[in-house]
Design a protein around this motif. Structure first.
Motif, mmCIF file in Angstrom:
data_model
loop_
_atom_site.group_PDB
_atom_site.id
_atom_site.type_symbol
_atom_site.label_atom_id
_atom_site.label_comp_id
_atom_site.label_asym_id
_atom_site.label_seq_id
_atom_site.Cartn_x
_atom_site.Cartn_y
_atom_site.Cartn_z
ATOM 1 N N GLN A 2 55.536 67.071 48.706
ATOM 2 C CA GLN A 2 56.707 67.288 48.260
ATOM 3 C C GLN A 2 56.665 67.786 47.038
ATOM 4 N N SER A 3 55.993 67.685 46.020
ATOM 5 C CA SER A 3 55.604 68.344 44.792
ATOM 6 C C SER A 3 55.562 69.717 44.994
ATOM 7 N N GLU A 4 54.503 70.199 45.828
ATOM 8 C CA GLU A 4 54.244 71.565 46.193
ATOM 9 C C GLU A 4 55.557 72.076 46.846
ATOM 10 N N LEU A 5 56.223 71.531 47.713
ATOM 11 C CA LEU A 5 57.347 71.870 48.289
ATOM 12 C C LEU A 5 58.453 72.177 47.263
ATOM 13 N N ARG A 6 58.824 71.443 46.337
ATOM 14 C CA ARG A 6 59.507 71.585 45.190
ATOM 15 C C ARG A 6 59.278 72.987 44.628
ATOM 16 N N GLY A 7 57.961 72.981 44.182
ATOM 17 C CA GLY A 7 57.436 74.204 43.493
ATOM 18 C C GLY A 7 57.957 75.472 44.282
ATOM 19 N N THR B 260 51.810 62.696 50.741
ATOM 20 C CA THR B 260 53.333 63.082 50.823
ATOM 21 C C THR B 260 54.217 63.359 49.682
ATOM 22 N N ILE B 261 53.566 62.567 48.517
ATOM 23 C CA ILE B 261 54.135 62.709 47.338
ATOM 24 C C ILE B 261 53.686 64.366 46.909
ATOM 25 N N GLN B 262 52.292 64.448 46.961
ATOM 26 C CA GLN B 262 51.662 65.687 46.615
ATOM 27 C C GLN B 262 52.636 66.884 47.234
ATOM 28 N N GLU C 23 45.848 50.813 53.244
ATOM 29 C CA GLU C 23 44.823 51.731 52.874
ATOM 30 C C GLU C 23 45.476 53.333 53.353
ATOM 31 N N ARG C 24 45.515 53.269 54.710
ATOM 32 C CA ARG C 24 46.148 54.689 55.285
ATOM 33 C C ARG C 24 47.437 55.013 54.844
ATOM 34 N N LEU C 25 48.371 54.006 54.878
ATOM 35 C CA LEU C 25 49.728 54.216 54.451
ATOM 36 C C LEU C 25 49.691 54.678 53.166
ATOM 37 N N ASP C 26 48.885 53.965 52.074
ATOM 38 C CA ASP C 26 49.010 54.277 50.649
ATOM 39 C C ASP C 26 48.375 55.690 50.440
ATOM 40 N N GLU C 27 47.445 56.440 51.437
ATOM 41 C CA GLU C 27 46.854 57.597 51.277
ATOM 42 C C GLU C 27 47.789 58.740 51.783
ATOM 43 N N ARG C 28 48.658 58.039 52.855
ATOM 44 C CA ARG C 28 49.807 58.960 53.502
ATOM 45 C C ARG C 28 50.921 59.175 52.285
#
Length: 136
Positions: free
Chosen positions: A54-59, A50-52, A41-46
């Motif tokens: 990375q999306s912000e960083l891409r923006g 991370t995906i979120q 669950e912690r790994l899934d949250e992380r």
């Protein structure tokens, strides 16, 4: 001894039936699942975080790229000042040289003025002594 008689392999239906109804296996599976569940669950949250990010960083990178393109366009419109800067550096160098020459010249003139005053005092002293001897 016949190979078929020594075989411990049972039919597929028999294994499936034993596999599904085995309470020890169910308890072990539940224990292993409960053991790894918090970590998963912690790994899934992380991973989701991370995906979120990375999306912000891409923006942000897209916005930065747009700003850099605007700066590049603006720089093409700015005239090239490198030649003018070189000319100014040459002028600065010449002014420094002239300033040094003027400073040296001023020192020489000051020394010359001292020598002239010294010579004038010496001549005045000679003249005064000659006049005093002529008068006496």
């Amino acid at each position: 001894m016949d190979k078929d008689s020594d075989s411990t392999v049972t039919s597929l239906d028999e294994n499936t039936e034993n596999f599904c109804t085995n309470p020890t296996r169910d308890i072990l599976a539940e224990g292993i699942t409960n053991l790894f569940k918090p970590t998963i669950e912690r790994l899934d949250e992380r991973v989701a975080t991370t995906i979120q990010l990375q999306s912000e960083l891409r923006g942000q990178l897209d916005a930065l790229a747009a700003q850099l393109r605007d700066i590049e366009k603006a720089q093409h419109q700015i005239p090239d000042f490198t030649e003018k800067v070189k000319e100014l550096l040459n002028v600065k160098h010449k002014v420094t040289i002239i300033s040094n020459v003027l400073s040296t010249s001023q020192e020489r003139l000051t020394n010359l003025h001292r020598l002239i005053e010294k010579e004038q005092r010496r001549r005045q002293a000679l003249l005064d002594s000659a006049l005093s001897t002529n008068i006496s």
